[in-house]
Design a protein around this motif. Structure first.
Motif: not given
Length: 500
Positions: A32, A150, A224, A226, A250-251, A253, A475, A479
């Motif tokens: 990340m 996370f 956040l 993954n 956001i994955g 990752v 993703s 971000i």
């Protein structure tokens, strides 16, 4: 409305990442950090001496590539909390009874971190912590910066777990009786014997630790995750609805590691990578099963023998990752007595301790991934585009198995009937059988219509995973939106201070 970012504004953003010191949390947060710094922000990862050594080559390589990543190394008070000297990661805990001490030691990082806070430049813009670290709530309030956590679990598993907690449907059935998890877009059947320990406690010793984590989850500025939206969109929507706060997927990752050197060094597994690659280069495409049951697998030697014999009986080439150290003494004796490595030397490779998993999974020779279905391994398997043989052990792994086998239809189950209790594996009886391991491997590797369709689906999901973190992907855009929201929060804070 969020502020439109300029490069000069982003240059002044500084994100502090505070991971739980466990491979399943530390590795994805390092990934990340790379993803965030790629967008121009400065990232500092809070770590400890032993954990720094695990990725000592990863960070300098990232910095050489232009990433603004730093380390803030704090002494880990292992002995003060009653742990052995150098015990700084959950994969090195000597027993289940030491878990509480580990979390006590982790909470003792608060004071030295706060002492170092004012020296950090640029001034920190936010904290992103593991959701297990409750002390970060108080620290973020103290310094008046937002705190995000996370989540190391996927949205599908969260939705299943939440719906069971609310409905208590699992409390009305016997241990091995199937029940349908209510309120889901798919029909998902589970048994109480396969549930996470939070829903089916095998012991009450960690209730206090668990309650602190849960209370910390409710005090957050956003989460956040993954995962990527295309993988589990219906469940991302449920997650957002249940949590009621901002969520950014956001994955995967791990897909930020594109070069072979990055994949090899991730997690400290690079020293023998060339040998592993040469071995794989000698194999036919899609012919090898890669078997790894995670970094904190504590299965007994007798159970791991069943896995080894299942691999052998499948008559497929294989790589088998086993833990080193005291917990593998029984297995190592059996391997030596049975001459297991010698009799499988033409088609089997054993790796002890840490393996460069992302590198191995990306090799064309890999035709299947035998996994415990931890969420990191699941996303790494998905990203590799290979079908999976699912062998869950504990936590939410049996729920992740349902996603892989039944929702995505890219895996075959070993049919493990009962979860083990972490740290009490020797009391759980038979978990897997060699015949079931053999059958699942053969099914995943078969060349018939069903096997080809499964491989095709796995490749398609793998392509979606790669596109998600590329520029313009879901993703990647999440971000950017996350950074923009932090910038907006920072401006709001500055504005409120000017009005005071």
């Amino acid at each position: 409305m969020a502020t439109i970012m300029s490069s000069s504004q982003i240059d002044h953003l500084h994100f502090i990442l505070i991971p739980l010191m466990s491979p399943g949390h530390l590795l994805p947060m390092i990934d990340m950090a790379k993803l965030l710094s790629h967008h121009g922000v400065t990232v500092t990862i809070v770590t400890t001496p032993v954990n720094t050594a695990r990725f000592i080559s990863t960070i300098p390589r990232a910095v050489e590539s232009g990433h603004r990543i730093r380390l803030l190394e704090l002494p880990f008070p292992a002995t003060t909390a009653g742990l052995p000297e150098g015990c700084e990661n959950m994969d090195s805990l000597p027993s289940r009874s030491s878990i509480k001490s580990f979390f006590v030691a982790s909470s003792m990082l608060q004071k030295p971190f706060e002492e170092a806070f004012h020296e950090l430049k640029p001034p920190p813009s936010c904290i992103i912590s593991g959701k297990n670290l409750a002390w970060t709530v108080e620290t973020a309030r103290k310094f008046r910066i937002p705190r995000f956590f996370f989540d190391g679990m996927g949205c599908f598993a969260f939705s299943c777990t939440h719906n069971m907690e609310v409905s208590k449907v699992h409390e009305t059935v016997s241990e091995f009786e199937s029940f349908v998890v209510p309120g889901l877009p798919h029909r998902i059947e589970l048994t109480r014997a396969r549930l996470p320990e939070s829903l089916n406690p095998g012991s009450t010793d960690l209730i206090d630790v668990r309650n602190k984590m849960i209370s910390a989850e409710s005090v957050v500025d956003g989460i956040l995750i993954n995962t990527f939206e295309e993988l589990e969109l219906d469940y991302v929507k449920q997650y957002r609805k249940i949590k009621g706060c901002k969520i950014w997927c956001i994955g995967p990752v791990s897909a930020c590691n594109k070069l072979s050197s990055e994949k090899a060094e991730r997690g400290g597994g690079g020293k023998d990578a060339i040998y592993y690659l040469k071995w794989l280069d000698a194999q036919e495409p899609n012919s090898v099963i890669y078997a790894c049951l995670g970094s904190i697998c504590g299965l007994t030697g007798s159970q791991l023998k069943e896995l080894g014999l299942g691999l052998e009986k499948s008559n497929k080439s294989f790589i088998w990752v086993i833990r080193g150290g005291q917990r593998s003494l029984e297995l190592e004796k059996w391997l030596a007595d049975e001459k297991f490595e010698e009799r499988n030397k033409d088609r089997g490779l054993l790796i002890r301790d840490w393996a460069p998993q992302v590198l191995i999974l990306s090799h064309p020779a890999i035709g299947g991934f035998l996994t415990h279905c931890g969420w990191n391994s699941t996303t790494e398997g998905v990203s590799s585009g290979v079908p999976m043989v699912t062998c869950p052990l504990f936590a939410e792994q049996f729920i992740n198995e349902k996603l892989v086998v039944e929702v995505l239809a890219i895996g075959v189950s070993v049919r493990v009937q009962r979860a083990v209790t972490w740290g009490m594996e020797d009391k759980c009886g038979v978990v897997m059988r060699r015949e079931n391991v053999k059958e699942a491997i053969e099914k995943v590797m078969e060349r018939g219509k069903e096997g080809e369709e499964r491989r095709k689906r796995a490749r398609e999901v793998g392509e979606m995973a790669k596109r998600a973190i590329e520029e313009g992907g879901s993703s990647y855009l999440n971000i950017k939106m996350f950074i923009q929201d932090v910038l907006h929060l920072q401006h709001t804070k500055i504005g409120s201070q000017l009005c005071e």
